[in-house]
Design an enzyme around this catalytic site. Structure first.
Site, PDB file in Angstrom:
ATOM      1  N   ASN A   1       0.830  -1.202   0.000  1.00 43.18           N
ATOM      2  CA  ASN A   1       0.000   0.000   0.000  1.00 43.18           C
ATOM      3  C   ASN A   1       0.869   1.258   0.000  1.00 43.18           C
ATOM      4  O   ASN A   1       1.643   1.455  -0.942  1.00 43.18           O
ATOM      5  CB  ASN A   1      -1.094  -0.022   1.066  1.00 43.18           C
ATOM      6  CG  ASN A   1      -0.670  -0.281   2.482  1.00 43.18           C
ATOM      7  OD1 ASN A   1      -0.379  -1.411   2.849  1.00 43.18           O
ATOM      8  ND2 ASN A   1      -0.663   0.742   3.312  1.00 43.18           N
ATOM      9  N   ASP A   2       0.812   2.117   1.007  1.00 42.23           N
ATOM     10  CA  ASP A   2       1.384   3.464   0.928  1.00 42.23           C
ATOM     11  C   ASP A   2       2.839   3.501   0.470  1.00 42.23           C
ATOM     12  O   ASP A   2       3.669   2.734   0.965  1.00 42.23           O
ATOM     13  CB  ASP A   2       1.365   4.135   2.303  1.00 42.23           C
ATOM     14  CG  ASP A   2       0.012   4.124   2.961  1.00 42.23           C
ATOM     15  OD1 ASP A   2      -0.963   3.703   2.318  1.00 42.23           O
ATOM     16  OD2 ASP A   2      -0.061   4.535   4.131  1.00 42.23           O
ATOM     17  N   PRO A   3       3.194   4.461  -0.410  1.00 37.85           N
ATOM     18  CA  PRO A   3       4.616   4.749  -0.627  1.00 37.85           C
ATOM     19  C   PRO A   3       5.204   5.372   0.633  1.00 37.85           C
ATOM     20  O   PRO A   3       4.559   6.189   1.291  1.00 37.85           O
ATOM     21  CB  PRO A   3       4.607   5.735  -1.794  1.00 37.85           C
ATOM     22  CG  PRO A   3       3.262   6.378  -1.752  1.00 37.85           C
ATOM     23  CD  PRO A   3       2.324   5.343  -1.205  1.00 37.85           C
TER      24      PRO A   3
ATOM     25  N   SER B   1       3.713   3.759   8.025  1.00 37.02           N
ATOM     26  CA  SER B   1       4.257   4.719   7.065  1.00 37.02           C
ATOM     27  C   SER B   1       5.182   5.751   7.698  1.00 37.02           C
ATOM     28  O   SER B   1       5.075   6.062   8.889  1.00 37.02           O
ATOM     29  CB  SER B   1       3.111   5.434   6.347  1.00 37.02           C
ATOM     30  OG  SER B   1       2.415   4.539   5.526  1.00 37.02           O
TER      31      SER B   1
END
Length: 703
Positions: free
Chosen positions: A46-48, A111
């Site tokens: 998912n998230d960068p 993140s």
């Protein structure tokens, strides 16, 4: 970073579409595998995270939320990949693996950011090696005492650091003191379960590190400063503001010059889940423009919305009060005879939002089976715009609000298959002095066979349906983050090309999720206010220098283009001067279409509402989630030179649209069938003139 447990049941595709790819397929040739977007070889992403450019080596590093053990969310770790050109990527071993993976996980790595500590402020540098420092959210699934001696509670989120002395290839967690920000500050101690996603940068003017961290459920951003990346001071907060329909996640803040001048503005980016752009369901990304002095972010007044609509002109109908529709002057037919406005949501209906006051006109009186129409008393058009709030079904012929002049429909609008009402406007300046009526129809009796309308007003100002500045108006753009280490005029972002609403159900295997193409940001004055524009940052290899070119003096109806391909770079320009019949007119291109055009993705422009749109309702496999099919719109005003231009990037399972200079973008996943390689132009409601189309086939960056 969202802590999310998805439903395990995934609907299987129908036989008309391919099932998820076999693990026996050659890597990066599987069904739906992106050919020029980054996706991991296998497993969930998912998230960068931690995007950073190594200026010495000329290498881009991306880290990302990653599950090393499967294709759904879990065991959050940091994956890692590198590139020299933002197009060709090499995946590396997991950079930060969930502690105790797989059977006894005591800490997950949510993140965060990576910075290059050039001056060794952290003291982690050794023997002349410049330390890279990762600042991330530690998620603790159980109460425990850490190696640092600090005690954390079950499900606590806290900010920790790790360092690398080999340019980000291997990492050492700072166990002696982690977490370095253990809890939110005193006023918010009870938010330790929703305290995440630090974004860190060096603020030159104050010679301090700055971190922005989200208090997700309170819609607040906390701002911290530090001299050494270890000791942090809370200095200010920002929020709530603009879109607050879901939690705030993945904040970041950065400067950009305005209109290429020497004037700096600051941009705050925020992920929102759910509560994304109008017409979408699930996550989205908003931004706010303002100023930052090293400790405090102050939003520009014109970057904040109150959602109230224009404050000039007159209200024609607000549907407030106890009177029936007939008593208010509306002619009624069908099930609306003797009907009255209603107070919001009706029995069996999803929550209706976005209307003003206490009441609205809602045709879900007896469910979607309700049919009929209401027509206003005649009135003279004296203002430039007719503005109104509308939601509900998206069928222009069956569930619509219409403006009729001399018995003919000259404008019409619908909802977006969404119970949230948004502002729409009709430009009636050319109709001033004419007599008109407003008609609201509901002739549909199946799913989304209803319409919601409120606050019809006449004004010389166009209403905005914005409650936020959306970085992208599509359903599949989230957790955007920019690269540290690039010059200010090279500000480049990546985003997660998926949506928490259905992310674990998309029909891909052995991987799940991809990133958007890298996008270069700029800040330009558009319609009198600073606005973000974005353009693709990569230069992909294409088949031939010019590809296929088409030119038409006029298009009316459909014009097949034949076989185009599965991975395309398309440039489409056309005149903005269409005069649509009945107030309705659309032009665009169907891509990733089957040979008979029963299925395909429609990308185009609505002349009446001045919006670019992507329609994936019949794009292929949409069976895996009831909310996946839909039509998505982004505002795009006519250009000064009388043309509309769209750049469309098609990959094997996605489409990204950039309107004009990039002020309007829509990102959408699609899952077309194996023969969906055809295209055709369409023009409805009249002729579209001066059409130019260039199609280049993009070669795979994996082979």
């Amino acid at each position: 970073m969202k802590l999310n447990i998805f439903a395990s049941a995934i609907l299987l595709c129908t036989s008309a579409f391919p099932v998820a790819a076999s693990r026996l397929d050659k890597p990066y040739t599987e069904v739906y595998r992106p050919q020029y977007h980054f996706s991991p070889k296998e497993n969930w992403m998912n998230d960068p995270n931690g995007l950073v450019y190594d200026t010495d080596e000329g290498i881009y590093h991306i880290y990302f939320q990653y599950n090393p053990g499967g294709t759904t969310w879990g065991a959050m770790s940091w994956g890692h990949a590198t590139s020299r050109d933002l197009m060709h990527w090499t995946e590396h071993p997991v950079a930060l693996r969930a502690r105790g993976f797989p059977d006894n996980i005591t800490e997950m790595f949510f993140s965060g950011t990576v910075v290059v500590d050039e001056s060794n402020t952290s003291g982690f540098g050794r023997k002349g090696k410049v330390p890279w420092v990762a600042i991330y959210t530690s998620y603790y699934p159980m109460e425990q005492v850490l190696p640092s001696g600090k005690r954390v509670r079950k499900d606590q989120q806290a900010q920790s650091i790790a360092y690398s002395l080999d340019k980000g290839m291997t990492w050492t967690t700072y166990d002696a003191a982690n977490p370095v920000i253990a809890e939110p500050p005193a006023p918010y101690h009870d938010q330790h379960l929703e305290f995440r996603d630090p974004s860190v940068f060096w603020h030159v003017e104050t010679s301090r590190w700055v971190a922005v961290v989200s208090l997700a459920k309170l819609h607040k951003i906390l701002i911290y400063t530090s001299q050494d990346l270890k000791q942090w001071d809370w200095v200010s907060e920002f929020g709530p503001a603009n879109a607050v329909g879901g939690v705030w996640e993945c904040p970041s803040i950065f400067p950009l010059t305005l209109d290429g001048s020497q004037q700096d503005k600051w941009v705050l980016m925020l992920g929102l889940n759910p509560g994304g752009p109008p017409g979408t369901i699930g996550s989205g990304t908003q931004y706010i423009v303002g100023d930052f002095n090293g400790t405090t972010f102050t939003a520009d007044a014109d970057s904040i919305y109150d959602g109230s609509g224009p404050n000039d002109g007159m209200i024609f109908e607000d549907f407030e009060g106890d009177e029936s529709l007939a008593a208010r002057g509306w002619a009624t037919t069908g099930d609306f005879i003797n009907a009255s406005p209603v107070r919001g949501t009706l029995s069996g209906q999803n929550a209706v939002t976005g209307f003003q006051g206490q009441q609205l006109f809602n045709t879900f009186l007896n469910g979607d089976a309700t049919t009929g129409a209401i027509t206003s008393a005649p009135f003279d058009i004296t203002y430039k715009y007719i503005n109104f709030l509308v939601g509900g079904g998206n069928d222009i012929n069956e569930t619509a609000i219409r403006l009729n002049v001399n018995g003919k429909t000259v404008h019409a609008s619908t909802g977006s298959n969404d119970e949230h009402l948004t502002w729409q406007s009709w430009d009636v300046s050319s109709l001033k002095g004419q007599r008109a009526v407003i008609e609201i129809i509901d002739n549909a009796s199946d799913g989304w066979g209803h319409i919601n309308v409120d606050q019809i007003c006449f004004s010389n100002t166009r209403a905005t349906n914005q409650i936020a500045n959306w970085l992208d108006w599509g359903p599949d753009f989230y957790a955007a983050l920019s690269f540290n280490g690039l010059d200010r005029d090279q500000r480049t972002i990546l985003a997660w090309m998926n949506n928490w609403q259905y992310g674990a159900a998309i029909p891909t295997d052995p991987w799940r999720s991809a990133m958007t193409v890298p996008r270069r940001l700029a800040l330009k004055t558009i319609d009198g206010k600073p606005s973000l524009v974005q353009q693709p940052a990569g230069r992909w290899r294409t088949s031939g220098n010019h590809g296929r070119e088409f030119s038409f003096r006029a298009v009316d109806g459909v014009r097949p283009l034949g076989r185009l391909g599965k991975a395309l770079d398309i440039e489409l320009t056309f005149s903005s001067n269409m005069s649509p019949s009945n107030g309705l007119g659309e032009f665009g291109v169907s891509i990733a279409a089957t040979k008979g055009y029963q299925y395909g993705t429609r990308v185009g422009y609505d002349f009446a509402t001045q919006q670019v749109f992507v329609d994936r309702s019949r794009s292929g496999d949409v069976s895996f989630d009831a909310t996946f099919p839909g039509v998505y719109h982004a505002p795009l005003s006519n250009s000064a030179n009388g043309t509309i231009s769209l750049r469309i990037l098609l990959d094997w399972s996605s489409v990204e649209v950039f309107g004009a200079h990039g002020e309007a973008t829509i990102t959408s996943q699609i899952f077309p069938g194996p023969d969906a390689v055809y295209g055709q132009l369409f023009s409805s409601g009249g002729q579209t003139r001066d059409v130019s189309l260039q199609v280049r086939e993009i070669q795979s960056t994996w082979h």
